[in-house]
Design a protein around this motif. Structure first.
Motif, PDB file in Angstrom:
ATOM      1  N   ASN A 181      15.217  -7.218   6.511  1.00 15.26           N
ATOM      2  CA  ASN A 181      15.230  -7.097   4.982  1.00 15.26           C
ATOM      3  C   ASN A 181      15.036  -5.528   4.543  1.00 15.26           C
ATOM      4  OD1 ASN A 181      14.840  -7.730   2.195  1.00 15.26           O
ATOM      5  ND2 ASN A 181      12.714  -7.935   2.294  1.00 15.26           N
ATOM      6  N   PRO A 182      16.123  -4.853   4.532  1.00 18.28           N
ATOM      7  CA  PRO A 182      16.034  -3.374   4.494  1.00 18.28           C
ATOM      8  C   PRO A 182      15.751  -3.100   3.131  1.00 18.28           C
ATOM      9  CG  PRO A 182      18.269  -4.218   4.796  1.00 18.28           C
ATOM     10  CD  PRO A 182      17.389  -5.061   5.255  1.00 18.28           C
ATOM     11  N   ALA A 183      16.158  -4.001   2.263  1.00 23.03           N
ATOM     12  CA  ALA A 183      15.648  -3.488   0.870  1.00 23.03           C
ATOM     13  C   ALA A 183      14.149  -3.047   0.651  1.00 23.03           C
ATOM     14  CB  ALA A 183      15.989  -4.740  -0.337  1.00 23.03           C
ATOM     15  N   PHE A 184      13.354  -3.805   1.384  1.00 23.59           N
ATOM     16  CA  PHE A 184      11.751  -3.487   1.220  1.00 23.59           C
ATOM     17  C   PHE A 184      11.452  -2.096   1.504  1.00 23.59           C
ATOM     18  CE2 PHE A 184       9.334  -7.681   0.460  1.00 23.59           C
ATOM     19  CZ  PHE A 184       9.917  -8.012  -0.666  1.00 23.59           C
ATOM     20  N   PRO A 185      11.793  -1.620   2.821  1.00 25.26           N
ATOM     21  CA  PRO A 185      11.474  -0.186   3.135  1.00 25.26           C
ATOM     22  C   PRO A 185      12.128   0.753   2.132  1.00 25.26           C
ATOM     23  CG  PRO A 185      12.618  -1.443   4.711  1.00 25.26           C
ATOM     24  CD  PRO A 185      12.250  -2.399   4.054  1.00 25.26           C
ATOM     25  N   GLY A 186      13.375   0.156   1.747  1.00 25.81           N
ATOM     26  CA  GLY A 186      14.067   1.225   0.760  1.00 25.81           C
ATOM     27  C   GLY A 186      13.279   1.352  -0.562  1.00 25.81           C
ATOM     28  N   LEU A 187      12.692   0.126  -1.053  1.00 24.11           N
ATOM     29  CA  LEU A 187      12.079   0.078  -2.263  1.00 24.11           C
ATOM     30  C   LEU A 187      10.570   0.941  -2.201  1.00 24.11           C
ATOM     31  CD1 LEU A 187      12.659  -3.409  -3.259  1.00 24.11           C
ATOM     32  CD2 LEU A 187      13.572  -1.483  -4.534  1.00 24.11           C
ATOM     33  N   VAL A 188       9.880   0.723  -0.943  1.00 23.76           N
ATOM     34  CA  VAL A 188       8.670   1.518  -0.522  1.00 23.76           C
ATOM     35  C   VAL A 188       9.107   3.051  -0.769  1.00 23.76           C
ATOM     36  CG1 VAL A 188       7.282   1.953   1.315  1.00 23.76           C
ATOM     37  CG2 VAL A 188       7.597  -0.181   0.769  1.00 23.76           C
ATOM     38  N   LEU A 226      13.499  14.278   1.278  1.00 21.84           N
ATOM     39  CA  LEU A 226      13.902  13.589   0.119  1.00 21.84           C
ATOM     40  C   LEU A 226      15.466  13.196   0.117  1.00 21.84           C
ATOM     41  CD1 LEU A 226      12.093  15.286  -2.800  1.00 21.84           C
ATOM     42  CD2 LEU A 226      11.564  12.979  -1.981  1.00 21.84           C
ATOM     43  N   TRP A 227      15.829  12.270  -0.118  1.00 26.77           N
ATOM     44  CA  TRP A 227      17.057  11.730  -0.377  1.00 26.77           C
ATOM     45  C   TRP A 227      17.519  11.188  -1.732  1.00 26.77           C
ATOM     46  CZ3 TRP A 227      20.246  12.319   3.807  1.00 26.77           C
ATOM     47  CH2 TRP A 227      19.863  12.614   4.954  1.00 26.77           C
ATOM     48  N   ARG A 228      18.813  11.632  -2.065  1.00 30.15           N
ATOM     49  CA  ARG A 228      19.216  10.980  -3.463  1.00 30.15           C
ATOM     50  C   ARG A 228      20.110   9.978  -3.305  1.00 30.15           C
ATOM     51  NH1 ARG A 228      18.360  11.824  -8.587  1.00 30.15           N
ATOM     52  NH2 ARG A 228      16.855  13.744  -8.255  1.00 30.15           N
ATOM     53  N   PRO A 229      19.914   8.906  -3.673  1.00 35.38           N
ATOM     54  CA  PRO A 229      21.055   7.833  -3.394  1.00 35.38           C
ATOM     55  C   PRO A 229      22.308   7.894  -4.602  1.00 35.38           C
ATOM     56  CG  PRO A 229      19.331   6.536  -4.414  1.00 35.38           C
ATOM     57  CD  PRO A 229      18.738   8.099  -4.152  1.00 35.38           C
ATOM     58  N   LEU A 230      23.210   7.855  -3.938  1.00 36.66           N
ATOM     59  CA  LEU A 230      24.494   7.607  -5.003  1.00 36.66           C
ATOM     60  C   LEU A 230      25.187   6.343  -4.862  1.00 36.66           C
ATOM     61  CD1 LEU A 230      26.045  10.991  -4.491  1.00 36.66           C
ATOM     62  CD2 LEU A 230      24.408  10.312  -6.377  1.00 36.66           C
ATOM     63  N   LYS A 251       0.952  -1.124  -0.115  1.00 39.65           N
ATOM     64  CA  LYS A 251       0.093  -0.034   0.043  1.00 39.65           C
ATOM     65  C   LYS A 251       0.708   1.099   0.116  1.00 39.65           C
ATOM     66  CE  LYS A 251      -4.135  -2.135   2.323  1.00 39.65           C
ATOM     67  NZ  LYS A 251      -5.050  -1.785   1.406  1.00 39.65           N
ATOM     68  N   PRO A 252       0.349   2.515  -0.146  1.00 38.58           N
ATOM     69  CA  PRO A 252       1.103   3.848  -0.380  1.00 38.58           C
ATOM     70  C   PRO A 252       1.731   3.956   1.143  1.00 38.58           C
ATOM     71  CG  PRO A 252      -0.777   4.252  -1.455  1.00 38.58           C
ATOM     72  CD  PRO A 252      -0.913   2.596  -0.832  1.00 38.58           C
ATOM     73  N   ASP A 253       1.123   3.360   2.087  1.00 38.63           N
ATOM     74  CA  ASP A 253       1.955   3.775   3.436  1.00 38.63           C
ATOM     75  C   ASP A 253       2.922   2.565   3.678  1.00 38.63           C
ATOM     76  OD1 ASP A 253       0.376   1.546   3.983  1.00 38.63           O
ATOM     77  OD2 ASP A 253      -0.938   2.563   5.489  1.00 38.63           O
ATOM     78  N   GLY A 254       3.303   1.828   2.771  1.00 40.29           N
ATOM     79  CA  GLY A 254       4.150   0.660   2.923  1.00 40.29           C
ATOM     80  C   GLY A 254       3.752  -0.739   3.536  1.00 40.29           C
ATOM     81  N   ARG A 255       2.655  -0.530   3.959  1.00 38.42           N
ATOM     82  CA  ARG A 255       1.938  -1.975   4.421  1.00 38.42           C
ATOM     83  C   ARG A 255       1.765  -3.117   3.197  1.00 38.42           C
ATOM     84  NH1 ARG A 255      -3.662  -0.919   6.662  1.00 38.42           N
ATOM     85  NH2 ARG A 255      -3.685   0.813   5.385  1.00 38.42           N
ATOM     86  N   ASN A 299      18.998  -0.891  -0.322  1.00 39.01           N
ATOM     87  CA  ASN A 299      19.233  -0.937   1.032  1.00 39.01           C
ATOM     88  C   ASN A 299      19.658   0.199   1.693  1.00 39.01           C
ATOM     89  OD1 ASN A 299      19.638  -3.969   2.397  1.00 39.01           O
ATOM     90  ND2 ASN A 299      20.051  -4.045   0.076  1.00 39.01           N
ATOM     91  N   ALA A 300      20.358   1.158   1.099  1.00 42.26           N
ATOM     92  CA  ALA A 300      20.717   2.457   1.432  1.00 42.26           C
ATOM     93  C   ALA A 300      19.427   3.104   1.727  1.00 42.26           C
ATOM     94  CB  ALA A 300      21.981   3.130   0.606  1.00 42.26           C
ATOM     95  N   MET A 301      18.559   3.376   0.525  1.00 42.64           N
ATOM     96  CA  MET A 301      17.363   4.037   0.584  1.00 42.64           C
ATOM     97  C   MET A 301      16.327   3.761   1.957  1.00 42.64           C
ATOM     98  SD  MET A 301      16.988   6.408  -1.638  1.00 42.64           S
ATOM     99  CE  MET A 301      15.392   6.867  -1.409  1.00 42.64           C
ATOM    100  N   ALA A 302      16.741   2.587   2.567  1.00 45.87           N
ATOM    101  CA  ALA A 302      16.009   2.248   3.590  1.00 45.87           C
ATOM    102  C   ALA A 302      16.340   3.014   5.073  1.00 45.87           C
ATOM    103  CB  ALA A 302      16.163   0.715   3.980  1.00 45.87           C
ATOM    104  N   ILE A 303      17.496   3.702   5.022  1.00 39.98           N
ATOM    105  CA  ILE A 303      17.927   4.013   6.195  1.00 39.98           C
ATOM    106  C   ILE A 303      17.012   5.313   6.862  1.00 39.98           C
ATOM    107  CG2 ILE A 303      19.913   5.633   7.125  1.00 39.98           C
ATOM    108  CD1 ILE A 303      21.712   4.019   5.256  1.00 39.98           C
ATOM    109  N   PRO A 304      16.421   6.359   6.129  1.00 37.98           N
ATOM    110  CA  PRO A 304      15.551   7.272   6.584  1.00 37.98           C
ATOM    111  C   PRO A 304      14.182   6.475   7.102  1.00 37.98           C
ATOM    112  CG  PRO A 304      16.346   7.863   4.327  1.00 37.98           C
ATOM    113  CD  PRO A 304      16.876   6.417   4.559  1.00 37.98           C
ATOM    114  N   GLU A 305      14.081   5.235   6.585  1.00 38.43           N
ATOM    115  CA  GLU A 305      12.724   4.717   6.977  1.00 38.43           C
ATOM    116  C   GLU A 305      12.693   3.842   8.391  1.00 38.43           C
ATOM    117  OE1 GLU A 305       9.924   5.383   5.240  1.00 38.43           O
ATOM    118  OE2 GLU A 305      11.324   6.669   4.174  1.00 38.43           O
ATOM    119  N   LEU A 306      14.017   3.523   8.892  1.00 40.70           N
ATOM    120  CA  LEU A 306      14.418   2.783   9.935  1.00 40.70           C
ATOM    121  C   LEU A 306      13.951   3.370  11.196  1.00 40.70           C
ATOM    122  CD1 LEU A 306      17.768   1.497   9.072  1.00 40.70           C
ATOM    123  CD2 LEU A 306      15.584   0.467   8.633  1.00 40.70           C
TER     124      LEU A 306
END
Length: 333
Positions: free
Chosen positions: A313-320, A160-164, A24-28, A109-116
Motif C-alpha cells: 500500500n504505497p499510498a500510505f507512506p506517500g501520504l505520511v 524534499l521532493w516535489r511531485p509532478l 504519528k509524526p514518525d509514520g507509525r 504513490n509516487a511520493m512513497a518512493i523516497p520512503e521505501l
C-alpha cells in the motif's frame, strides 16, 4: 511543557472504498479502517465516523493528507468513479484541521518512493553503482493498472521532493517492431489515437490479446486480463505469452522515453497492481532491453535503475511524507 504533537489523518479514497488511518509524526499507524464510500454522503462524513471511533481529544488530528482517484486541480474535487464532490477548504474547516493536502492517488504513490526500504522494491536489469545514480536527479514513476499513471518526483531541497502529476499515460504509443506496427495499424480502424494507456494497462492487455488473435484469424481463448496473464505464466496460450511480453515491451519503450524527456536519471519505479502480480514474467520480459533501446543513447539509459515497487500500500507512506512536508513543500498537482 509543550503539548505532544498531534497525529495526522491520512486517507486513500477510491470509488469503492476509503482507507483512513491516524499516524504519528514518525509514520507509525495508531488506527486504520476501511470504509465503503457508498455508506457516506462525502469524505467529511466518512472521516468523522472514523475519528469518532479512533480519535480521543488528546489525539485528534490537526493535519490531514488525502489522495483521491481523480484529477486534482483546484479546490473542488470530484471522484471519477463515485458521486462524491467536495471542497478542500470546506472539508478542512469542517474537520477543524490546520491543513488539508489533497492529491491525485498516483501522486501519493509516487511520493512513497523516497520512503521505501530495499525490501520494498525489486530491481529489474543491472543494478548501477550508487555513484552512477544522481541523488539530485528527477525520479520517474509509472503505474499500469486500470489505466497508466505517470508522475515525476523532482528534488526540491534537502530531503524534499516535489511531485509532478502528468498525463503521460496518454502519449502516442510508438511501435518498434513489425508486429507492433501491425497491432497499432489494426487498432487505427477503431481508435484515431492509440495511446500508451490503450495497451499498457489491464484493459489494454485484454485488447492487445484480442488484437493478436484477430490478426492471426483465431478466436480468443482467454477473457479478461487476469486469465490472459495466468495463461501466459502457465505457458498454455502462446498468444497470451506474446500479449504479456508485448505489453511489457511497450512499457519499456514508454519508460525509456520518459527518462529521456525528463532527465529522470534518479531511476524508474513501476507501481500499480499488474507488474508486481506478474513479477516473474516481467523480469524475463523484453522490458529492460526495450527501455535501453534508444540507439545512440543506449549507454545513457544503461545506468538508470528500473525497480518494481512491492509495497502492498504505497499510498500510505506517500501520504505520511506529504504530512511531514506540509508547510515546507507540498504535492498538489
Amino acid at each position: 511543557m509543550p503539548a505532544p504533537p498531534r497525529p495526522g489523518l491520512i486517507a486513500d479514497i477510491g470509488g469503492t472504498n476509503a482507507r483512513f488511518a491516524l499516524v504519528k509524526p514518525d509514520g507509525r499507524v495508531i488506527a486504520a479502517e476501511r470504509l465503503a464510500t457508498r455508506d457516506f454522503p462525502g469524505p467529511v462524513e466518512a472521516a468523522r465516523a472514523f475519528l469518532a471511533r479512533h480519535a480521543r481529544d488528546e489525539n485528534a488530528p490537526d493535519r490531514a493528507a488525502w489522495c483521491i482517484a481523480c484529477p486534482v486541480g483546484g479546490d473542488e474535487v470530484s471522484l471519477t468513479n463515485h458521486p462524491w464532490t467536495f471542497s478542500i477548504a470546506s472539508s478542512r474547516a469542517a474537520l477543524g484541521l490546520d491543513a488539508l493536502t489533497v492529491v491525485n492517488d498516483f501522486v501519493a504513490n509516487a511520493m512513497a518512493i523516497p520512503e521505501l526500504s530495499p525490501a520494498d522494491t525489486l530491481n529489474v536489469g543491472p543494478e548501477p553503482a550508487p555513484a552512477t545514480t544522481p541523488i539530485s536527479a528527477p525520479i520517474a514513476a509509472l503505474g499500469p493498472g486500470t489505466g497508466l499513471g505517470v508522475a515525476l518526483l523532482v528534488p526540491d531541497g534537502p530531503d524534499l521532493w516535489r511531485p509532478l502529476a502528468t498525463e503521460g499515460g496518454h502519449v502516442t504509443l510508438a511501435p518498434t517492431t513489425a508486429e507492433e506496427a501491425r497491432v497499432i495499424a489494426h487498432l487505427w480502424n477503431t481508435y484515431d489515437h492509440v495511446s500508451a494507456e490503450r495497451l499498457v494497462s489491464g484493459p489494454g492487455l485484454a485488447l492487445l490479446y484480442e488484437t493478436l488473435c484477430a490478426l492471426d484469424g483465431e478466436p480468443p481463448a482467454q477473457t479478461g486480463p487476469r486469465a490472459i496473464a495466468a495463461a501466459a505464466q502457465a505457458g498454455t496460450d502462446a498468444r497470451a505469452v506474446r500479449a504479456v511480453d508485448m505489453m511489457f515491451a511497450f512499457l519499456g519503450t514508454v519508460a525509456g522515453n520518459l527518462v529521456l524527456s525528463a532527465g529522470a536519471l534518479g531511476g524508474v519505479y513501476i507501481l500499480g497492481g499488474i507488474v508486481p502480480a506478474n513479477r516473474d514474467r516481467f523480469q524475463t520480459s523484453p522490458f529492460r532491453d526495450r527501455f535501453e533501446a534508444k540507439g545512440r543513447f543506449r549507454d545513457y539509459l544503461a545506468g538508470v535503475p528500473t525497480r518494481v515497487v512491492l509495497h502492498p500500500n504505497p499510498a500510505f507512506p506517500g501520504l505520511v511524507r506529504l504530512l511531514r512536508d506540509t508547510g515546507r513543500t507540498v504535492g498538489s498537482p
